[in-house]
Design a protein around this motif. Structure first.
Motif, PDB file in Angstrom:
ATOM      1  N   THR A  34       0.846  -1.181   0.000  1.00 40.69           N
ATOM      2  CA  THR A  34       0.000   0.000   0.000  1.00 40.69           C
ATOM      3  C   THR A  34       0.885   1.236   0.000  1.00 40.69           C
ATOM      4  N   LEU A  35       0.797   2.033  -1.061  1.00 46.88           N
ATOM      5  CA  LEU A  35       1.637   3.223  -1.193  1.00 46.88           C
ATOM      6  C   LEU A  35       1.060   4.397  -0.399  1.00 46.88           C
ATOM      7  N   PRO A  36       1.889   5.383  -0.075  1.00 45.31           N
ATOM      8  CA  PRO A  36       1.430   6.505   0.753  1.00 45.31           C
ATOM      9  C   PRO A  36       0.338   7.336   0.091  1.00 45.31           C
ATOM     10  N   ARG A  37      -0.482   7.928   0.945  1.00 43.52           N
ATOM     11  CA  ARG A  37      -1.428   8.960   0.523  1.00 43.52           C
ATOM     12  C   ARG A  37      -1.321  10.119   1.499  1.00 43.52           C
ATOM     13  N   PHE A  38      -1.494  11.339   0.982  1.00 42.33           N
ATOM     14  CA  PHE A  38      -1.326  12.551   1.780  1.00 42.33           C
ATOM     15  C   PHE A  38      -2.631  13.335   1.754  1.00 42.33           C
ATOM     16  N   ILE A  39      -3.041  13.817   2.916  1.00 40.06           N
ATOM     17  CA  ILE A  39      -4.281  14.581   3.032  1.00 40.06           C
ATOM     18  C   ILE A  39      -3.961  15.919   3.682  1.00 40.06           C
ATOM     19  N   LEU A  40      -4.232  16.972   2.965  1.00 42.93           N
ATOM     20  CA  LEU A  40      -3.998  18.333   3.449  1.00 42.93           C
ATOM     21  C   LEU A  40      -5.344  18.968   3.754  1.00 42.93           C
ATOM     22  N   GLY A  41      -5.493  19.509   4.971  1.00 40.47           N
ATOM     23  CA  GLY A  41      -6.774  20.068   5.374  1.00 40.47           C
ATOM     24  C   GLY A  41      -6.655  21.447   5.965  1.00 40.47           C
ATOM     25  N   ALA A  42      -7.753  22.225   5.834  1.00 36.17           N
ATOM     26  CA  ALA A  42      -7.813  23.575   6.404  1.00 36.17           C
ATOM     27  C   ALA A  42      -9.243  23.867   6.823  1.00 36.17           C
ATOM     28  N   ALA A  43      -9.388  24.599   7.931  1.00 36.53           N
ATOM     29  CA  ALA A  43     -10.712  24.970   8.434  1.00 36.53           C
ATOM     30  C   ALA A  43     -10.602  26.278   9.204  1.00 36.53           C
ATOM     31  N   ALA A  78     -20.157  28.738  12.668  1.00 35.03           N
ATOM     32  CA  ALA A  78     -20.001  27.997  11.416  1.00 35.03           C
ATOM     33  C   ALA A  78     -18.551  27.537  11.306  1.00 35.03           C
ATOM     34  N   LEU A  79     -18.373  26.298  10.904  1.00 34.40           N
ATOM     35  CA  LEU A  79     -17.030  25.741  10.763  1.00 34.40           C
ATOM     36  C   LEU A  79     -16.887  25.117   9.373  1.00 34.40           C
ATOM     37  N   PRO A  80     -16.542  25.904   8.347  1.00 33.61           N
ATOM     38  CA  PRO A  80     -16.280  25.333   7.019  1.00 33.61           C
ATOM     39  C   PRO A  80     -14.881  24.718   6.981  1.00 33.61           C
ATOM     40  N   ALA A  81     -14.746  23.646   6.203  1.00 38.83           N
ATOM     41  CA  ALA A  81     -13.461  22.950   6.115  1.00 38.83           C
ATOM     42  C   ALA A  81     -13.328  22.281   4.760  1.00 38.83           C
ATOM     43  N   VAL A  82     -12.092  22.130   4.309  1.00 38.17           N
ATOM     44  CA  VAL A  82     -11.800  21.432   3.060  1.00 38.17           C
ATOM     45  C   VAL A  82     -10.612  20.507   3.280  1.00 38.17           C
ATOM     46  N   ASP A  83     -10.611  19.395   2.555  1.00 35.77           N
ATOM     47  CA  ASP A  83      -9.495  18.451   2.534  1.00 35.77           C
ATOM     48  C   ASP A  83      -9.118  18.169   1.085  1.00 35.77           C
ATOM     49  N   LEU A  84      -7.829  17.993   0.852  1.00 32.44           N
ATOM     50  CA  LEU A  84      -7.336  17.530  -0.449  1.00 32.44           C
ATOM     51  C   LEU A  84      -6.604  16.216  -0.218  1.00 32.44           C
ATOM     52  N   GLU A  85      -7.149  15.135  -0.745  1.00 42.69           N
ATOM     53  CA  GLU A  85      -6.531  13.818  -0.582  1.00 42.69           C
ATOM     54  C   GLU A  85      -5.727  13.476  -1.839  1.00 42.69           C
ATOM     55  N   MET A  86      -4.436  13.203  -1.645  1.00 42.42           N
ATOM     56  CA  MET A  86      -3.521  12.934  -2.762  1.00 42.42           C
ATOM     57  C   MET A  86      -3.028  11.493  -2.675  1.00 42.42           C
ATOM     58  N   THR A  87      -3.342  10.686  -3.681  1.00 42.29           N
ATOM     59  CA  THR A  87      -2.892   9.298  -3.731  1.00 42.29           C
ATOM     60  C   THR A  87      -1.736   9.165  -4.710  1.00 42.29           C
ATOM     61  N   THR A  88      -0.862   8.195  -4.439  1.00 37.94           N
ATOM     62  CA  THR A  88       0.354   8.029  -5.234  1.00 37.94           C
ATOM     63  C   THR A  88       0.459   6.646  -5.855  1.00 37.94           C
ATOM     64  N   ASP A  89      -0.676   5.918  -5.942  1.00 38.77           N
ATOM     65  CA  ASP A  89      -0.630   4.544  -6.443  1.00 38.77           C
ATOM     66  C   ASP A  89      -1.100   4.425  -7.887  1.00 38.77           C
ATOM     67  N   GLY A  90      -1.084   5.512  -8.626  1.00 35.83           N
ATOM     68  CA  GLY A  90      -1.477   5.464 -10.025  1.00 35.83           C
ATOM     69  C   GLY A  90      -2.683   6.348 -10.296  1.00 35.83           C
ATOM     70  N   GLN A  91      -3.023   6.484 -11.560  1.00 39.37           N
ATOM     71  CA  GLN A  91      -4.111   7.373 -11.959  1.00 39.37           C
ATOM     72  C   GLN A  91      -5.451   6.823 -11.495  1.00 39.37           C
ATOM     73  N   ARG A  92      -6.237   7.683 -10.845  1.00 39.92           N
ATOM     74  CA  ARG A  92      -7.559   7.310 -10.351  1.00 39.92           C
ATOM     75  C   ARG A  92      -8.624   8.183 -10.996  1.00 39.92           C
ATOM     76  N   ASN A  93      -9.866   7.766 -10.817  1.00 43.76           N
ATOM     77  CA  ASN A  93     -10.994   8.517 -11.345  1.00 43.76           C
ATOM     78  C   ASN A  93     -11.374   9.594 -10.326  1.00 43.76           C
ATOM     79  N   THR A  94     -10.572  10.661 -10.283  1.00 44.62           N
ATOM     80  CA  THR A  94     -10.793  11.763  -9.356  1.00 44.62           C
ATOM     81  C   THR A  94     -10.879  13.076 -10.118  1.00 44.62           C
ATOM     82  N   LEU A  95     -11.193  14.146  -9.393  1.00 44.48           N
ATOM     83  CA  LEU A  95     -11.381  15.443 -10.050  1.00 44.48           C
ATOM     84  C   LEU A  95     -10.090  15.919 -10.707  1.00 44.48           C
ATOM     85  N   ILE A  96      -8.959  15.698 -10.023  1.00 44.79           N
ATOM     86  CA  ILE A  96      -7.646  16.000 -10.597  1.00 44.79           C
ATOM     87  C   ILE A  96      -6.888  14.689 -10.681  1.00 44.79           C
ATOM     88  N   SER A  97      -6.548  14.264 -11.885  1.00 45.00           N
ATOM     89  CA  SER A  97      -6.014  12.915 -12.068  1.00 45.00           C
ATOM     90  C   SER A  97      -4.784  12.945 -12.964  1.00 45.00           C
TER      91      SER A  97
END
Length: 367
Positions: free
Chosen positions: A237-246, A257-276
């Motif tokens: 299982t290769l690493p994945r990195f998640i960057l978050g801010a709130a 109100a507590l708005p928050a966003v996360d960006l999950e970055m996978t490194t195991d090959g091209q996936r069906n994601t918004l940025i691929s």
């Protein structure tokens, strides 16, 4: 702030080095390995679309970002969760506990189980006389287990900065047919300053290895002519990195109100994601929590953006996302969180069917 800058630069260097190493290994490692550990835990998190890396501040931080354990409000904290996915077919259960070692450090332990139980084995349904004998049906389960042992510590020289790590032991079981043992390391950072909450989580940062063992005798009975026997051995299982801010925003009255966003970055090959891409695939998530008097919370989130081919056309592809809703109540250290995640699936008739997942979690902080 100079110390924090050094930590940021070091993290960036390690991140870039890891991406470079993983790009070389993508062609020989599978995608979606140990994916059961990426479904999520806790009614609060799942109601916010799994946005939690910068927010986790109770026993669930051992799962989301161990650095957040230093922010728990009570001396001892415990969480239990039961989740039913795909309309109850898959059961996802979770338990966690955390406590301080001293004024600067906290330890925790988490248990995760994802499984499908009571699967009917009807291979021997017909007896030697050609008659159906329901007493010959047996049942088995397919389940994945993980235990996470967490340690977190405040960095005394930088106010609001905490680091943490997990050592995780994995056991995966496919009835009597196969099983695997695995081990891996996670690491996380949280930084809180001027109302902003920032987090970085590196899962499987050392890569995680599962060693599979196959019961050849059992599998041989299930193979059709010409089908090859599955092979045991390591699964990586290769690493994945998640960057978050709130950011916490005070509203009129007792509302927040507590708005928050996360960006999950996978490194195991091209996936069906918004940025691929072949090097890194990025899946963004967003969530919000509206609170009243630190007592009642209403939550919503969206994530899992995927391009899905339409059944009406062989060429048309549309973007779909998975929304979620949740509510929570916190009273005298007791926290009850409910979440509902609904995924619309288009069928061949052009209409949409719904697959619901119900999540219930109970947390309690004392002393």
């Amino acid at each position: 702030m100079m110390h924090f800058s050094r930590y940021a630069v070091l993290s960036a260097l390690l991140f870039g080095l890891s991406l470079g190493q993983q790009a070389k290994a993508q062609s020989t490692t599978p995608k979606y390995s140990n994916e059961f550990l990426n479904i999520g835990v806790g009614g609060r998190a799942l109601g916010m679309g799994n946005v939690q890396v910068s927010l986790a501040s109770d026993a669930t931080a051992g799962y989301w970002n161990p650095a957040g354990l230093t922010r728990q409000k009570s001396k001892y904290d415990a969480v239990l969760m039961h989740s039913e996915l795909f309309s109850g077919i898959v059961k996802n259960d979770y338990a966690a506990f955390s406590m301080p070692l001293d004024e600067q450090s906290v330890i925790g332990a988490s248990l995760v189980r994802l499984g499908v139980d009571d699967i009917a084995d009807t291979r021997n349904l017909v007896n030697e006389y050609g008659q159906i004998d329901y007493g010959r049906i047996t049942y088995f389960s397919i389940a994945d287990y993980a235990m996470l042992l967490s340690y977190a510590r405040k960095i005394g020289s930088v106010e609001g900065l905490s680091v943490g790590a997990n050592a995780k032991i994995i056991y995966r079981n496919v009835g009597d047919y196969a099983n695997a043992w695995g081990f891996g390391i996670d690491a996380g950072v949280q930084y809180n300053h001027a109302g902003w909450q920032l987090g970085l989580m590196a899962r499987d940062i050392t890569t995680t290895y599962n060693a599979w063992s196959i019961n050849a005798d059992k599998f041989r009975q299930t193979l059709v002519p010409g089908e090859a026997m599955p092979k045991g051995g390591p699964e990586v299982t290769l690493p994945r990195f998640i960057l978050g801010a709130a950011r916490l925003i005070k509203l009129p009255g007792e509302f927040t109100a507590l708005p928050a966003v996360d960006l999950e970055m996978t490194t195991d090959g091209q996936r069906n994601t918004l940025i691929s891409s072949s090097a890194v695939s990025i899946d963004p998530r967003a969530g919000i929590e509206i609170g009243y008097n630190n007592l009642v919370y209403l939550r919503g989130g969206v994530g899992n953006f995927q391009k899905i081919k339409s059944f009406r056309s062989t060429t048309q592809e549309d973007w779909h996302a998975q929304p979620s809703l949740g509510v929570g109540v916190a009273l005298s250290g007791l926290r009850l969180d409910l979440a509902l995640s609904r995924l619309a699936v288009e069928n061949t008739g052009g209409s949409a069917s719904q697959t619901n997942s119900v999540i219930v979690s109970l947390g309690y902080g004392f002393k």
